[in-house]
Design an enzyme around this catalytic site. Structure first.
Site, short mmCIF file in Angstrom:
data_model
loop_
_atom_site.label_atom_id
_atom_site.label_comp_id
_atom_site.label_asym_id
_atom_site.label_seq_id
_atom_site.Cartn_x
_atom_site.Cartn_y
_atom_site.Cartn_z
N VAL A 68 -41.20 -60.40 35.12
CA VAL A 68 -40.31 -59.98 34.03
C VAL A 68 -39.43 -61.13 33.57
CG1 VAL A 68 -38.58 -58.31 33.30
CG2 VAL A 68 -40.35 -57.63 34.92
N CYS A 69 -38.94 -61.93 34.54
CA CYS A 69 -38.07 -63.05 34.22
C CYS A 69 -38.76 -64.03 33.28
CB CYS A 69 -37.68 -63.82 35.48
SG CYS A 69 -36.97 -62.79 36.74
N SER A 70 -40.04 -64.28 33.55
CA SER A 70 -40.77 -65.27 32.77
C SER A 70 -40.95 -64.83 31.33
CB SER A 70 -42.14 -65.54 33.42
OG SER A 70 -41.94 -66.04 34.73
N ASP A 71 -40.83 -63.54 31.09
CA ASP A 71 -40.95 -63.02 29.73
C ASP A 71 -39.61 -62.48 29.24
OD1 ASP A 71 -43.53 -63.72 29.27
OD2 ASP A 71 -44.38 -61.77 29.77
#
Lengths: 202, 192
Positions: free
Chosen positions: A93-96
């Site tokens: 989720v962090c990467s997006d």
């Protein structure tokens, strides 16, 4: 006999429901190829806030990936600040999340706001991770050492050493105006964040 | 009685193992020659988007109902750096199709914004001046049906006059070239 069969029926129903509704629910950019570590579903939140809306934000000074040193207090009287804590580099989720904020500079400018991205990762990790996102317009800060001290000062450091997925809006007077400690498995509502920025006085 | 209860739990465990592959997230990406999974999209409120897809009224529609020969479906997210970078190229692809008398009306494009709310979908459309319709898939329902593909992902669907259809292209990643991508779709669809 009828009573004893009820838990079994409930279990069957639960299993069917879980099987059909489960899923990572995570759209992931191809930008990261196969390099994202998926920790699976995590406990939604795992910390207790130490601040409330209306409190003065705890000041901090952290190093950024760009090499600069950033202090929250340096924005006082100049800019509203959005702090975006994300749990860890190279996770789904962090990467997006930050790449989405990266196309919102105009919206932040409209509300005289800057964003500061913060994780508990060290600078080399943040460097290689954020390189996959393109050129970010906002500073990315490392809260690695003392480990998670800034996250802890806001009360968003989880028991396993990563931070919550949390957003704070701090106005030009250094006062916290908005807090969103999101379920770590989900991206926070962008609409709620922008609406909160709109409520700040110019 | 104890043996019977143990048997029930073994059956439950077996049920879990058997059902797991059939969970929503267990779907595979659409394969060439196959069909799109069955899902509906909301008729766009925006007049230009509605006119482009030749839809009317409100409610929902299925992609094979669109009056065209080929629909190019972009699976994307506003949070995806590659999708952001691809946006200008897609606008160019749209302009090339619309500016070509042979292709205009025969090939149409739409985007499905995986994990994006209506608000986020509108932000992306405005940011990149996207001229074709974009549809939010905020709860990942469609994304799961499409095998939880990474983004951007392209699917091209040939729609026949009788509204039957088949997938003619299904691939992860950005277009390698706008002209070559369009030429490939035209060739695969047999548009003359």
């Amino acid at each position: 006999m009828k009573r004893k069969s009820t838990p079994i029926l409930v279990s069957i129903f639960s299993i069917v429901l879980v099987c059909f509704l489960s899923g990572s629910a995570c759209g992931l950019s191809d930008a990261y190829k196969g390099n994202i570590y998926d920790p699976g579903a995590l406990k939604p939140t795992d910390s207790v806030l130490k601040v409330r809306a209306g409190d003065a934000a705890p000041d901090f000074t952290l190093k950024a990936v760009s090499g600069e040193t950033v202090s929250l207090s340096s924005y006082r009287g100049k800019k509203n600040v959005v702090l975006s804590f994300v749990p860890a580099a190279w996770t789904p989720v962090c990467s997006d999340q930050w790449p989405g904020y990266n196309i919102l500079k105009d919206l932040f400018d409209q509300h005289d706001a800057v964003m500061l991205g913060i994780t508990v990762d060290n600078l080399p990790t943040l460097f290689s991770w954020t390189n996959q996102m393109g050129e970010l317009w906002f500073p990315v800060l490392s809260d690695f050492w003392p480990h998670g001290a800034v996250a802890d000062s806001f009360g968003v450091l989880r028991s396993d050493g990563v931070s919550e997925r949390a957003l704070f809006i701090i106005d030009k007077k250094g006062i916290i105006r908005y807090i969103d400690v999101q379920d770590i498995n989900k991206r926070p509502s962008l609409e709620d964040l922008i609406r909160a920025l709109e409520k700040l006085k110019p | 009685m104890k043996i019977r209860r143990n048997s029930m739990w073994i059956i439950l465990a077996g049920l879990f193992v058997i059902l797991s592959p059939f969970s929503v997230s267990g779907a595979s990406p659409p394969s060439v020659g196959g069909l799109l999974p069955d899902f509906e999209l909301s008729v766009p409120r925006d007049y230009a988007d509605r006119a482009y897809l030749d839809l009317s009224g409100r409610g929902t529609f299925r992609i094979p109902q669109i009056d065209t020969q080929v629909i190019i479906i972009l699976i994307y997210s506003m949070y995806c750096p590659y999708c952001q970078a691809e946006a200008p190229s897609l606008n160019e692809l749209y302009a090339k199709i619309e500016g070509n008398r042979t292709l205009k009306g025969k090939i149409k494009i739409l985007g499905i914004a995986t994990g994006n709310s209506d608000y986020e979908t509108k932000i992306f459309k405005k940011k990149y001046s996207v001229p074709f319709p974009l549809f939010p898939d905020g709860d990942f329902t469609i994304h799961k049906l499409l095998g939880e593909v990474r983004t951007p992902y392209f699917i091209a669907v040939k729609i026949n006059p009788d509204r039957s259809h088949r997938v003619i292209y299904s691939k992860l990643g950005r277009m390698e070239g706008i002209d070559s991508f369009l030429a490939m779709i035209v060739k695969m669809a047999g548009i003359k």
